[in-house]
Motif scaffolding. Structure first.
Motif, PDB file in Angstrom:
ATOM      1  N   SER A  16       0.851  -1.196   0.000  1.00  0.00           N
ATOM      2  CA  SER A  16       0.000   0.000   0.000  1.00  0.00           C
ATOM      3  C   SER A  16       0.882   1.239   0.000  1.00  0.00           C
ATOM      4  O   SER A  16       2.044   1.181   0.391  1.00  0.00           O
ATOM      5  CB  SER A  16      -0.917   0.010   1.223  1.00  0.00           C
ATOM      6  N   CYS A  17       0.324   2.344  -0.460  1.00  0.00           N
ATOM      7  CA  CYS A  17       1.006   3.641  -0.444  1.00  0.00           C
ATOM      8  C   CYS A  17       0.017   4.688   0.029  1.00  0.00           C
ATOM      9  O   CYS A  17      -1.091   4.775  -0.507  1.00  0.00           O
ATOM     10  CB  CYS A  17       1.490   4.016  -1.836  1.00  0.00           C
ATOM     11  N   ASP A  18       0.411   5.467   1.027  1.00  0.00           N
ATOM     12  CA  ASP A  18      -0.458   6.509   1.554  1.00  0.00           C
ATOM     13  C   ASP A  18       0.401   7.693   1.967  1.00  0.00           C
ATOM     14  O   ASP A  18       1.294   7.552   2.807  1.00  0.00           O
ATOM     15  CB  ASP A  18      -1.250   5.962   2.738  1.00  0.00           C
ATOM     16  N   ASN A  19       0.133   8.854   1.381  1.00  0.00           N
ATOM     17  CA  ASN A  19       0.862  10.089   1.701  1.00  0.00           C
ATOM     18  C   ASN A  19       2.377   9.931   1.600  1.00  0.00           C
ATOM     19  O   ASN A  19       3.122  10.397   2.458  1.00  0.00           O
ATOM     20  CB  ASN A  19       0.486  10.597   3.096  1.00  0.00           C
ATOM     21  N   GLY A  20       2.854   9.237   0.550  1.00  0.00           N
ATOM     22  CA  GLY A  20       4.292   9.093   0.329  1.00  0.00           C
ATOM     23  C   GLY A  20       4.963   8.032   1.176  1.00  0.00           C
ATOM     24  O   GLY A  20       6.181   7.934   1.182  1.00  0.00           O
ATOM     25  N   ILE A  21       4.180   7.228   1.902  1.00  0.00           N
ATOM     26  CA  ILE A  21       4.734   6.140   2.724  1.00  0.00           C
ATOM     27  C   ILE A  21       4.180   4.823   2.192  1.00  0.00           C
ATOM     28  O   ILE A  21       2.970   4.646   2.088  1.00  0.00           O
ATOM     29  CB  ILE A  21       4.371   6.297   4.213  1.00  0.00           C
ATOM     30  N   ALA A  22       5.090   3.893   1.877  1.00  0.00           N
ATOM     31  CA  ALA A  22       4.681   2.584   1.362  1.00  0.00           C
ATOM     32  C   ALA A  22       4.900   1.516   2.417  1.00  0.00           C
ATOM     33  O   ALA A  22       5.934   1.503   3.092  1.00  0.00           O
ATOM     34  CB  ALA A  22       5.490   2.241   0.111  1.00  0.00           C
ATOM     35  N   GLU A  23       3.920   0.621   2.554  1.00  0.00           N
ATOM     36  CA  GLU A  23       4.094  -0.546   3.413  1.00  0.00           C
ATOM     37  C   GLU A  23       4.671  -1.666   2.553  1.00  0.00           C
ATOM     38  O   GLU A  23       4.124  -2.009   1.509  1.00  0.00           O
ATOM     39  CB  GLU A  23       2.783  -1.005   4.036  1.00  0.00           C
ATOM     40  N   ILE A  24       5.794  -2.214   3.005  1.00  0.00           N
ATOM     41  CA  ILE A  24       6.524  -3.230   2.257  1.00  0.00           C
ATOM     42  C   ILE A  24       6.431  -4.572   2.975  1.00  0.00           C
ATOM     43  O   ILE A  24       6.698  -4.656   4.178  1.00  0.00           O
ATOM     44  CB  ILE A  24       8.011  -2.846   2.106  1.00  0.00           C
ATOM     45  N   GLU A  25       6.056  -5.612   2.238  1.00  0.00           N
ATOM     46  CA  GLU A  25       6.135  -6.981   2.745  1.00  0.00           C
ATOM     47  C   GLU A  25       7.541  -7.472   2.426  1.00  0.00           C
ATOM     48  O   GLU A  25       7.908  -7.636   1.256  1.00  0.00           O
ATOM     49  CB  GLU A  25       5.091  -7.871   2.078  1.00  0.00           C
ATOM     50  N   VAL A  26       8.329  -7.670   3.456  1.00  0.00           N
ATOM     51  CA  VAL A  26       9.745  -8.009   3.302  1.00  0.00           C
ATOM     52  C   VAL A  26       9.908  -9.468   2.878  1.00  0.00           C
ATOM     53  O   VAL A  26       9.269 -10.355   3.442  1.00  0.00           O
ATOM     54  CB  VAL A  26      10.511  -7.747   4.622  1.00  0.00           C
ATOM     55  N   LYS A  27      10.782  -9.683   1.896  1.00  0.00           N
ATOM     56  CA  LYS A  27      11.100 -11.034   1.429  1.00  0.00           C
ATOM     57  C   LYS A  27      12.548 -11.410   1.741  1.00  0.00           C
ATOM     58  O   LYS A  27      12.849 -12.570   1.991  1.00  0.00           O
ATOM     59  CB  LYS A  27      10.858 -11.164  -0.072  1.00  0.00           C
ATOM     60  N   ASN A  28      13.458 -10.429   1.681  1.00  0.00           N
ATOM     61  CA  ASN A  28      14.867 -10.631   1.996  1.00  0.00           C
ATOM     62  C   ASN A  28      15.386  -9.402   2.729  1.00  0.00           C
ATOM     63  O   ASN A  28      14.890  -8.298   2.537  1.00  0.00           O
ATOM     64  CB  ASN A  28      15.698 -10.853   0.720  1.00  0.00           C
ATOM     65  N   LYS A  29      16.408  -9.591   3.530  1.00  0.00           N
ATOM     66  CA  LYS A  29      16.966  -8.542   4.383  1.00  0.00           C
ATOM     67  C   LYS A  29      17.475  -7.351   3.564  1.00  0.00           C
ATOM     68  O   LYS A  29      18.119  -7.519   2.539  1.00  0.00           O
ATOM     69  CB  LYS A  29      18.122  -9.140   5.183  1.00  0.00           C
TER      70      LYS A  29
ATOM     71  N   GLY B  43       4.854   8.674  -5.195  1.00  0.00           N
ATOM     72  CA  GLY B  43       3.921   8.152  -6.176  1.00  0.00           C
ATOM     73  C   GLY B  43       3.113   6.986  -5.639  1.00  0.00           C
ATOM     74  O   GLY B  43       3.353   6.485  -4.548  1.00  0.00           O
ATOM     75  N   ASP B  44       2.136   6.563  -6.422  1.00  0.00           N
ATOM     76  CA  ASP B  44       1.281   5.439  -6.056  1.00  0.00           C
ATOM     77  C   ASP B  44       1.913   4.166  -6.608  1.00  0.00           C
ATOM     78  O   ASP B  44       1.697   3.801  -7.756  1.00  0.00           O
ATOM     79  CB  ASP B  44      -0.124   5.644  -6.613  1.00  0.00           C
ATOM     80  N   LEU B  45       2.714   3.512  -5.819  1.00  0.00           N
ATOM     81  CA  LEU B  45       3.487   2.361  -6.272  1.00  0.00           C
ATOM     82  C   LEU B  45       3.000   1.050  -5.669  1.00  0.00           C
ATOM     83  O   LEU B  45       3.781   0.140  -5.397  1.00  0.00           O
ATOM     84  CB  LEU B  45       4.969   2.578  -5.964  1.00  0.00           C
ATOM     85  N   VAL B  46       1.688   0.948  -5.468  1.00  0.00           N
ATOM     86  CA  VAL B  46       1.096  -0.287  -4.967  1.00  0.00           C
ATOM     87  C   VAL B  46       1.384  -1.395  -5.972  1.00  0.00           C
ATOM     88  O   VAL B  46       1.338  -1.181  -7.185  1.00  0.00           O
ATOM     89  CB  VAL B  46      -0.419  -0.117  -4.746  1.00  0.00           C
ATOM     90  N   ASN B  47       1.677  -2.572  -5.464  1.00  0.00           N
ATOM     91  CA  ASN B  47       1.998  -3.748  -6.272  1.00  0.00           C
ATOM     92  C   ASN B  47       3.337  -3.634  -6.990  1.00  0.00           C
ATOM     93  O   ASN B  47       3.577  -4.333  -7.961  1.00  0.00           O
ATOM     94  CB  ASN B  47       0.890  -4.086  -7.269  1.00  0.00           C
ATOM     95  N   GLY B  48       4.203  -2.764  -6.508  1.00  0.00           N
ATOM     96  CA  GLY B  48       5.554  -2.686  -7.044  1.00  0.00           C
ATOM     97  C   GLY B  48       6.452  -3.673  -6.320  1.00  0.00           C
ATOM     98  O   GLY B  48       6.088  -4.229  -5.277  1.00  0.00           O
TER      99      GLY B  48
END
Length: 90
Positions: A19-32, A79-84
């Protein structure tokens, strides 16, 4: 040509933008990955390279390292970078 990849631009997949909201993206981490890493944001709207300057937990705690799979972190992304996808230069 001998190795089948570029020696100067090697990357490791590190996460997905949920998700992206107000320039902050939540990232699901896969590797360190960590603050200070150069990351490439890969998205259908275009790719961009950033240097990660800050990172927080979803609860707002300041983090220096995203430890790996199973964690979520929040990072600044324009930007709106959902699903990036995110890749770390190694």
């Amino acid at each position: 040509y001998l190795r089948g990849n570029s020696e100067s631009f090697r990357q490791q997949y590190v996460g997905d933008s949920l998700s992206c909201d107000n320039g902050i993206a939540e990232i699901e981490v896969k590797n360190k990955f960590r603050v200070g890493d150069r990351l490439e944001v890969i998205h259908p709207s275009g790719n961009s390279v950033i240097e990660l300057k800050e990172m927080k937990s979803p609860e707002g705690e300041i983090l220096n390292v995203a430890p790996g799979s199973g964690h979520h972190v929040c990072i600044p992304l324009q930007g709106d970078l959902v699903n990036g996808m995110l890749a770390r230069f190694v």
